[in-house]
Design a protein around this motif. Structure first.
Motif, PDB file in Angstrom:
ATOM      1  N   ILE A  92       0.801  -1.232   0.000  1.00 20.99           N
ATOM      2  CA  ILE A  92       0.000   0.000   0.000  1.00 20.99           C
ATOM      3  C   ILE A  92       0.832   1.279   0.000  1.00 20.99           C
ATOM      4  N   TYR A  93       2.163   1.166   0.151  1.00 19.79           N
ATOM      5  CA  TYR A  93       3.000   2.374   0.207  1.00 19.79           C
ATOM      6  C   TYR A  93       4.446   1.969  -0.031  1.00 19.79           C
ATOM      7  N   ASP A  94       5.151   2.755  -0.837  1.00 19.77           N
ATOM      8  CA  ASP A  94       6.577   2.526  -1.067  1.00 19.77           C
ATOM      9  C   ASP A  94       7.362   3.471  -0.157  1.00 19.77           C
ATOM     10  N   ILE A  95       7.969   2.909   0.888  1.00 17.77           N
ATOM     11  CA  ILE A  95       8.666   3.732   1.879  1.00 17.77           C
ATOM     12  C   ILE A  95       9.968   4.281   1.310  1.00 17.77           C
ATOM     13  N   TYR A  96      10.790   3.381   0.755  1.00 15.18           N
ATOM     14  CA  TYR A  96      12.080   3.776   0.184  1.00 15.18           C
ATOM     15  C   TYR A  96      12.172   3.240  -1.243  1.00 15.18           C
ATOM     16  N   PRO A  97      11.791   4.016  -2.239  1.00 16.07           N
ATOM     17  CA  PRO A  97      11.831   3.546  -3.623  1.00 16.07           C
ATOM     18  C   PRO A  97      13.240   3.346  -4.174  1.00 16.07           C
ATOM     19  N   GLN A  98      14.252   3.856  -3.456  1.00 17.20           N
ATOM     20  CA  GLN A  98      15.631   3.644  -3.885  1.00 17.20           C
ATOM     21  C   GLN A  98      16.232   2.453  -3.139  1.00 17.20           C
ATOM     22  N   ASN A  99      16.991   1.638  -3.850  1.00 16.87           N
ATOM     23  CA  ASN A  99      17.633   0.496  -3.192  1.00 16.87           C
ATOM     24  C   ASN A  99      18.823   0.989  -2.369  1.00 16.87           C
ATOM     25  N   ILE A 100      18.855   0.619  -1.093  1.00 17.29           N
ATOM     26  CA  ILE A 100      19.870   1.122  -0.167  1.00 17.29           C
ATOM     27  C   ILE A 100      20.898   0.051   0.212  1.00 17.29           C
ATOM     28  N   PHE A 101      20.785  -1.150  -0.377  1.00 15.28           N
ATOM     29  CA  PHE A 101      21.645  -2.251   0.041  1.00 15.28           C
ATOM     30  C   PHE A 101      22.978  -2.258  -0.718  1.00 15.28           C
TER      31      PHE A 101
ATOM     32  N   GLY B 250      24.467  -9.873  12.794  1.00 15.51           N
ATOM     33  CA  GLY B 250      23.674  -8.860  13.477  1.00 15.51           C
ATOM     34  C   GLY B 250      23.751  -7.509  12.785  1.00 15.51           C
ATOM     35  N   LEU B 251      23.035  -6.534  13.341  1.00  7.32           N
ATOM     36  CA  LEU B 251      22.956  -5.211  12.721  1.00  7.32           C
ATOM     37  C   LEU B 251      24.300  -4.493  12.687  1.00  7.32           C
ATOM     38  N   LEU B 252      25.142  -4.749  13.664  1.00  8.22           N
ATOM     39  CA  LEU B 252      26.448  -4.088  13.705  1.00  8.22           C
ATOM     40  C   LEU B 252      27.490  -4.969  13.032  1.00  8.22           C
ATOM     41  N   ASN B 253      27.208  -5.329  11.779  1.00 14.22           N
ATOM     42  CA  ASN B 253      28.034  -6.352  11.136  1.00 14.22           C
ATOM     43  C   ASN B 253      29.350  -5.829  10.573  1.00 14.22           C
ATOM     44  N   PHE B 254      29.671  -4.565  10.790  1.00 14.05           N
ATOM     45  CA  PHE B 254      30.966  -4.077  10.342  1.00 14.05           C
ATOM     46  C   PHE B 254      32.068  -4.384  11.349  1.00 14.05           C
ATOM     47  N   ALA B 255      31.704  -4.652  12.588  1.00  7.75           N
ATOM     48  CA  ALA B 255      32.707  -5.044  13.583  1.00  7.75           C
ATOM     49  C   ALA B 255      33.394  -6.345  13.172  1.00  7.75           C
ATOM     50  N   PRO B 256      32.627  -7.384  12.777  1.00  8.48           N
ATOM     51  CA  PRO B 256      33.291  -8.616  12.300  1.00  8.48           C
ATOM     52  C   PRO B 256      34.153  -8.378  11.063  1.00  8.48           C
ATOM     53  N   LEU B 257      33.745  -7.450  10.201  1.00  6.50           N
ATOM     54  CA  LEU B 257      34.544  -7.126   9.011  1.00  6.50           C
ATOM     55  C   LEU B 257      35.871  -6.501   9.430  1.00  6.50           C
ATOM     56  N   MET B 258      35.811  -5.562  10.346  1.00  4.29           N
ATOM     57  CA  MET B 258      37.009  -4.871  10.819  1.00  4.29           C
ATOM     58  C   MET B 258      37.937  -5.825  11.578  1.00  4.29           C
ATOM     59  N   GLN B 259      37.345  -6.840  12.205  1.00  6.30           N
ATOM     60  CA  GLN B 259      38.135  -7.796  12.983  1.00  6.30           C
ATOM     61  C   GLN B 259      38.600  -8.993  12.162  1.00  6.30           C
TER      62      GLN B 259
ATOM     63  N   ASP C 259      34.960 -11.623   5.195  1.00  4.03           N
ATOM     64  CA  ASP C 259      35.695 -10.947   4.123  1.00  4.03           C
ATOM     65  C   ASP C 259      34.937  -9.744   3.573  1.00  4.03           C
ATOM     66  N   ALA C 260      33.619  -9.785   3.734  1.00  2.40           N
ATOM     67  CA  ALA C 260      32.781  -8.694   3.240  1.00  2.40           C
ATOM     68  C   ALA C 260      31.517  -8.637   4.088  1.00  2.40           C
ATOM     69  N   ALA C 261      30.839  -7.500   4.044  1.00  2.00           N
ATOM     70  CA  ALA C 261      29.618  -7.321   4.826  1.00  2.00           C
ATOM     71  C   ALA C 261      28.498  -6.823   3.927  1.00  2.00           C
ATOM     72  N   ALA C 262      27.356  -7.526   3.970  1.00  2.00           N
ATOM     73  CA  ALA C 262      26.165  -7.062   3.269  1.00  2.00           C
ATOM     74  C   ALA C 262      25.437  -6.126   4.215  1.00  2.00           C
ATOM     75  N   ALA C 263      25.184  -4.915   3.756  1.00  2.00           N
ATOM     76  CA  ALA C 263      24.651  -3.901   4.671  1.00  2.00           C
ATOM     77  C   ALA C 263      23.752  -2.920   3.920  1.00  2.00           C
ATOM     78  N   THR C 264      23.543  -1.778   4.537  1.00  2.00           N
ATOM     79  CA  THR C 264      22.766  -0.695   3.935  1.00  2.00           C
ATOM     80  C   THR C 264      23.620   0.560   3.901  1.00  2.00           C
ATOM     81  N   ASP C 265      23.134   1.578   3.217  1.00  2.00           N
ATOM     82  CA  ASP C 265      23.892   2.828   3.137  1.00  2.00           C
ATOM     83  C   ASP C 265      24.107   3.454   4.515  1.00  2.00           C
ATOM     84  N   THR C 266      23.086   3.391   5.372  1.00  2.00           N
ATOM     85  CA  THR C 266      23.227   3.979   6.707  1.00  2.00           C
ATOM     86  C   THR C 266      24.167   3.141   7.573  1.00  2.00           C
TER      87      THR C 266
END
Length: 328
Positions: free
Chosen positions: A104-113, A167-176, A180-187
């Motif tokens: 019923i509504y498009d919240i984010y029409p741009q792909n952020i992944f 988990g949501l803070l998946n850049f910590a495992p990347l940094m540690q 090898d890579a992290a699937a995430a969002t722009d934010t």
């Protein structure tokens, strides 16, 4: 005697007026099943106690946290929520199982992944992910389905990589060095950069297919039976989104007290700016926030089937309804 009768009559009239006022003030409860927690990018929802966008439309809005878009859909289907704040991939999966749902509504029409790797890893393109460990928010998250989409564009599949739930803070495992890579969002990437992730290579999913990131989905019976409530709900949401676009600085300040990750006002502002940008598109500029690109959702469904994430051929025009959207 006459005076007593008039006083009684007046009291009854006043009581009736008070009862009518209370009835008029009664709010319709609408529970939103979220894909995540009360974080800064959804500040427009979190500021309801401060701004009252939903109360103004006669809605008592309740936000239910989740652990991915699939979780949001499950909470919707179980009846715990009225509206799911979810990604198209989770919608496709539910429709594939025969669930009766409406967009019923498009919240984010741009792909952020995106998928992010440290520059030192040598991973610069999707094909380089073969044989690598990749972190995702959860197995019911849009990070996983969008990763699968990106892999498919490179001729790979989930079987060619190792998926790690971080988990949501998946850049910590990347940094540690745990992945090898992290699937995430722009934010998510923005926050990681603020926390010192360093130089990275970013592979944007939208370069492959710019399908919407998040949409509002309801059960078919809710759509049929509660159209007035849903219209008011969408009007309130659009008002809140327009406020955040017009007043990002105020939103960033309020996020400090309302968002669980909102301690840094400067970071809040950058997150909010990104989310504001993902809320608009050429279509929304023409038809107003929330306008749904049915053709793009259809392309997404076809891509998901091609990847093998769903089995059925879905006709998105049959499940998309724009009649509840407020006028521009």
């Amino acid at each position: 005697m006459k005076r007593h009768f008039l006083r009684t009559l007046a009291a009854l009239a006043l009581g009736a007026l008070c009862t009518g006022a209370r009835a008029q003030a009664k709010l319709d409860k609408v529970t939103i099943a979220g894909w995540g927690g009360p974080i800064s990018e959804i500040t427009n929802l979190l500021v309801e106690p401060d701004k009252g966008f939903f109360r103004a439309q006669g809605i008592d809005m309740v936000f239910m946290p989740g652990t991915g878009g699939g979780d949001a859909v499950r909470n919707l289907l179980s009846g715990q929520a009225d509206v799911a704040f979810t990604d198209p991939g989770s919608l496709y999966a539910a429709l594939d199982k025969g669930e009766k749902l409406r967009v019923i509504y498009d919240i984010y029409p741009q792909n952020i992944f995106n998928v992010v790797a440290l520059k030192s890893s040598g991973i610069t393109k999707p094909a380089d992910l073969k044989g690598k460990k990749i972190g995702v928010y959860s197995l019911s998250s849009g990070t996983l389905t969008n990763l699968q989409l990106l892999l498919n564009q490179a001729g790979l599949s989930e079987k060619d990589v190792t998926i790690v739930v971080t988990g949501l803070l998946n850049f910590a495992p990347l940094m540690q060095g745990q992945v090898d890579a992290a699937a995430a969002t722009d934010t998510g990437l923005l926050v990681a950069r603020a926390r010192g992730v360093g130089e990275v290579n970013v592979m944007e999913v939208r370069n492959s297919l710019n399908v919407s990131s998040d949409i509002f989905v309801v059960r078919e019976e809710t759509y049929q039976q509660k159209k007035d409530v849903l219209r008011r709900f969408l009007a309130a949401y659009r008002d809140s989104a327009q406020w955040m676009i017009a007043q990002p600085q105020e939103a960033a300040a309020l996020a400090v007290k309302r968002a669980i990750n909102g301690q840094n006002e400067a970071v809040n502002l950058e997150v909010i700016k990104l989310r504001n940008a993902s809320s608009v598109s050429p279509l929304t500029q023409k038809n107003g926030l929330g306008a749904i690109d049915v053709d793009m959702l259809q392309k997404g469904a076809e891509a998901w089937k091609k990847i093998g994430l769903i089995q059925r051929e879905l006709k998105m025009k049959d499940v998309v309804s724009q009649d509840l959207l407020p006028r521009k």
